[in-house]
Design a protein around this motif. Structure first.
Motif, PDB file in Angstrom:
ATOM      1  N   VAL A 192       0.724  -1.296  -0.005  1.00 46.18           N
ATOM      2  CA  VAL A 192       0.037   0.058   0.119  1.00 46.18           C
ATOM      3  C   VAL A 192       0.969   1.443   0.023  1.00 46.18           C
ATOM      4  O   VAL A 192       1.742   1.590   0.958  1.00 46.18           O
ATOM      5  CB  VAL A 192      -0.829  -0.023   1.218  1.00 46.18           C
ATOM      6  N   GLY A 193       0.817   2.149  -1.052  1.00 46.35           N
ATOM      7  CA  GLY A 193       1.445   3.360  -0.955  1.00 46.35           C
ATOM      8  C   GLY A 193       0.834   4.586  -0.138  1.00 46.35           C
ATOM      9  O   GLY A 193      -0.582   4.688  -0.287  1.00 46.35           O
ATOM     10  N   ASP A 236      -2.792   4.467  -1.971  1.00 42.16           N
ATOM     11  CA  ASP A 236      -2.786   3.933  -3.373  1.00 42.16           C
ATOM     12  C   ASP A 236      -2.490   2.225  -3.240  1.00 42.16           C
ATOM     13  O   ASP A 236      -1.598   2.041  -2.624  1.00 42.16           O
ATOM     14  CB  ASP A 236      -1.666   4.379  -4.214  1.00 42.16           C
ATOM     15  N   THR A 237      -3.617   1.607  -3.627  1.00 49.42           N
ATOM     16  CA  THR A 237      -3.434   0.189  -3.636  1.00 49.42           C
ATOM     17  C   THR A 237      -3.439  -0.345  -5.128  1.00 49.42           C
ATOM     18  O   THR A 237      -3.846   0.133  -6.131  1.00 49.42           O
ATOM     19  CB  THR A 237      -4.362  -0.709  -2.776  1.00 49.42           C
ATOM     20  N   PRO A 238      -3.127  -1.741  -5.387  1.00 55.65           N
ATOM     21  CA  PRO A 238      -3.089  -2.249  -6.559  1.00 55.65           C
ATOM     22  C   PRO A 238      -4.630  -2.407  -7.387  1.00 55.65           C
ATOM     23  O   PRO A 238      -4.918  -2.051  -8.540  1.00 55.65           O
ATOM     24  CB  PRO A 238      -2.825  -3.668  -6.332  1.00 55.65           C
ATOM     25  N   GLU A 239      -5.714  -2.319  -6.482  1.00 56.93           N
ATOM     26  CA  GLU A 239      -7.134  -2.188  -6.737  1.00 56.93           C
ATOM     27  C   GLU A 239      -7.483  -0.907  -7.222  1.00 56.93           C
ATOM     28  O   GLU A 239      -7.989  -0.865  -8.122  1.00 56.93           O
ATOM     29  CB  GLU A 239      -7.922  -2.729  -5.404  1.00 56.93           C
ATOM     30  N   ALA A 272       4.479   1.491   1.825  1.00 59.42           N
ATOM     31  CA  ALA A 272       5.560   2.418   1.303  1.00 59.42           C
ATOM     32  C   ALA A 272       5.132   3.879   1.634  1.00 59.42           C
ATOM     33  O   ALA A 272       3.996   3.887   1.211  1.00 59.42           O
ATOM     34  CB  ALA A 272       5.574   1.994   0.114  1.00 59.42           C
ATOM     35  N   VAL A 273       5.862   4.637   2.140  1.00 59.41           N
ATOM     36  CA  VAL A 273       5.611   6.161   2.547  1.00 59.41           C
ATOM     37  C   VAL A 273       6.399   7.109   1.645  1.00 59.41           C
ATOM     38  O   VAL A 273       7.690   6.756   1.623  1.00 59.41           O
ATOM     39  CB  VAL A 273       6.001   6.236   4.085  1.00 59.41           C
ATOM     40  N   ALA A 274       5.858   8.285   1.092  1.00 63.22           N
ATOM     41  CA  ALA A 274       6.477   9.064   0.442  1.00 63.22           C
ATOM     42  C   ALA A 274       5.749  10.436   1.245  1.00 63.22           C
ATOM     43  O   ALA A 274       4.579  10.584   1.190  1.00 63.22           O
ATOM     44  CB  ALA A 274       6.548   9.094  -0.948  1.00 63.22           C
ATOM     45  N   VAL A 275       6.636  11.298   1.671  1.00 60.68           N
ATOM     46  CA  VAL A 275       6.357  12.622   2.221  1.00 60.68           C
ATOM     47  C   VAL A 275       6.769  13.595   0.989  1.00 60.68           C
ATOM     48  O   VAL A 275       8.046  13.670   0.698  1.00 60.68           O
ATOM     49  CB  VAL A 275       7.007  12.893   3.376  1.00 60.68           C
ATOM     50  N   ALA A 330       1.471   8.924  -3.021  1.00 59.03           N
ATOM     51  CA  ALA A 330       1.127   7.476  -2.815  1.00 59.03           C
ATOM     52  C   ALA A 330       1.459   6.381  -4.119  1.00 59.03           C
ATOM     53  O   ALA A 330       1.864   5.289  -3.830  1.00 59.03           O
ATOM     54  CB  ALA A 330      -0.354   7.368  -2.460  1.00 59.03           C
ATOM     55  N   ILE A 331       1.214   6.918  -5.321  1.00 64.01           N
ATOM     56  CA  ILE A 331       1.233   6.248  -6.452  1.00 64.01           C
ATOM     57  C   ILE A 331       2.774   5.876  -6.604  1.00 64.01           C
ATOM     58  O   ILE A 331       3.366   4.655  -6.712  1.00 64.01           O
ATOM     59  CB  ILE A 331       0.995   6.990  -7.694  1.00 64.01           C
ATOM     60  N   LEU A 332       3.636   6.855  -6.465  1.00 63.04           N
ATOM     61  CA  LEU A 332       5.068   6.797  -6.496  1.00 63.04           C
ATOM     62  C   LEU A 332       5.602   5.874  -5.497  1.00 63.04           C
ATOM     63  O   LEU A 332       6.501   4.911  -5.757  1.00 63.04           O
ATOM     64  CB  LEU A 332       5.780   8.134  -6.492  1.00 63.04           C
TER      65      LEU A 332
END
Length: 407
Positions: free
Chosen positions: A3-4, A19-22, A144-147, A334-336
């Motif tokens: 999960v992003g 963001d998830t695969p679904e 997985a986290v992005a700020v 989240a996608i990245l």
């Protein structure tokens, strides 16, 4: 499952998206909503009806865990809460811009810098949303986290933020510049795109930032070109100040329709004046509007339809805006995060770290700063299997054909 999780911390609001695969599957083959005609009017599929504005639209692209006011309160133990404005007591505000030197807060006899406060917001939000993911998505999911951070930050400012995130328990989180995250959203919502150039028009509460970003196949790992330009003369606060100087715009003698007309007139003029910032940004990059393939509008102050209408009419280029443009950057982050983590797993290689790796000299901090945030970092077990991502993932960009307001 990975999960992003993307976090965008603005001066006014903090947004977190997942963001998830679904969710990614739902974006493919989806109807792209309404378009903006030559006169800047929104239409819906040829029926001639006005398309609903962002506040009425509902995105089917991905779930939206939440939006918080960018404020912090601390209890007697030093634990932090985000978004709370107490009736009694003090809330820490106006700390999200790291370029404003000297912003500190005293918490339990300790001093926290602006970077520490931003990291505290990120850690608190990540903990809350990760608990939500475990409860609603998959308790065994990796996160997985992005700020995100403003594109105009210097290397030192990014390293300050990197250090604060590391100390508070977010060493696994990547730092991604805001326009790169926005381009990632564009790639999923409207991709695949042809190679080209997008102008990201970020109109937030505290100002306007204009950035040129390479999109499409073959884009560089660091797709921002030229010099991003920022102006505090435009945005939510600046427009509010303009309204305050307009006498009797909502007097008892004026009808609601007349008041709305005045607001529309003032906002239209406000956006037209901001075009000087756009053209200056293009000039510094040695480009013209003829080189731009699309204009991506993001930011909480970009919700009113006049924003996209004025830009479309003045620039004669496709103008793209999400139902809630304040969420675009967080959703792109989240996608990245998810894409980079999954790519790293498939290649059996560690995910790339952000563009500014921490230097040894930047890792020295007083231990007291760690102590004051220990209560916030208590949920670190949630992220034991979390991946690391970076700006290089933002090289996946994409393009658009017609002008759209996504529904």
């Amino acid at each position: 499952m990975t999960v992003g999780l993307g976090v965008s911390i603005g001066t006014v609001n903090t947004v977190c998206a997942i963001d998830t695969p679904e969710h990614g599957k739902n974006t493919r083959g989806r109807k792209r909503g309404a378009s903006v005609d030559a006169g800047g009017r929104a239409t819906s599929g040829g029926r001639g009806k006005r398309a609903p504005g962002p506040k009425q639209s509902q995105s089917t692209q991905r779930t939206a865990p939440g939006t918080w006011r960018t404020t912090l309160t601390f209890d007697s133990t030093g634990s932090a809460r985000v978004g709370r404005i107490p009736k009694h007591g003090r809330a820490v505000t106006d700390f999200a811009d790291l370029t404003e030197r000297g912003r500190t807060a005293r918490v339990r006899h300790r001093s926290l810098t602006s970077a520490d406060l931003v990291a505290t917001v990120a850690r608190t939000v990540v903990a809350d949303v990760s608990a939500h993911v475990m409860a609603t998505e998959d308790k065994f999911a990796e996160t997985a986290v992005a700020v995100t951070h403003p594109v105009g930050y210097s290397r030192d400012r990014v390293l300050d933020l990197r250090e604060s995130l590391d100390e508070i328990g977010l060493a696994h989180a990547a730092l991604v510049s805001e326009p790169v995250a926005a381009a990632a959203w564009l790639s999923v919502a409207y991709g695949p795109l042809m190679p080209g150039l997008a102008l990201v028009y970020d109109l937030g509460g505290s100002g306007l930032t204009v950035t040129l970003v390479r999109i499409g196949a073959g884009s560089p790992a660091r797709p921002v070109i030229g010099e991003p330009l920022r102006s505090t003369a435009f945005g939510g606060r600046a427009f509010g100040a303009t309204m305050a100087t307009r006498a009797n715009w909502r007097s008892g003698e004026s009808s609601a329709a007349d008041s709305d007309a005045v607001i529309t007139e003032l906002r239209t003029a406000h956006i037209r004046e901001s075009l000087d910032v756009v053209y200056e940004c293009l000039n510094r990059a040695g480009a013209t509007m003829a080189d731009v393939d699309c204009v991506l509008v993001v930011g909480g102050a970009a919700r009113p339809p006049e924003v996209a209408a004025v830009l479309s009419s003045a620039m004669a280029r496709p103008v793209i805006v999400a139902p809630d443009p304040e969420r675009t950057i967080a959703e792109g982050a989240a996608i990245l995060a998810r894409n980079a983590a999954e790519a790293a797993r498939e290649s059996a290689q560690p995910a790339e770290v952000e563009e500014y790796p921490a230097s040894s000299g930047m890792l020295r901090r007083r231990l007291s700063r760690v102590a004051v945030t220990i209560a916030v970092a208590a949920g670190g077990a949630l992220f034991a299997a979390t991946a690391v991502v970076g700006d290089e993932a933002g090289a996946q960009s994409m393009g658009a054909g017609v002008v759209h307001i996504q529904r």
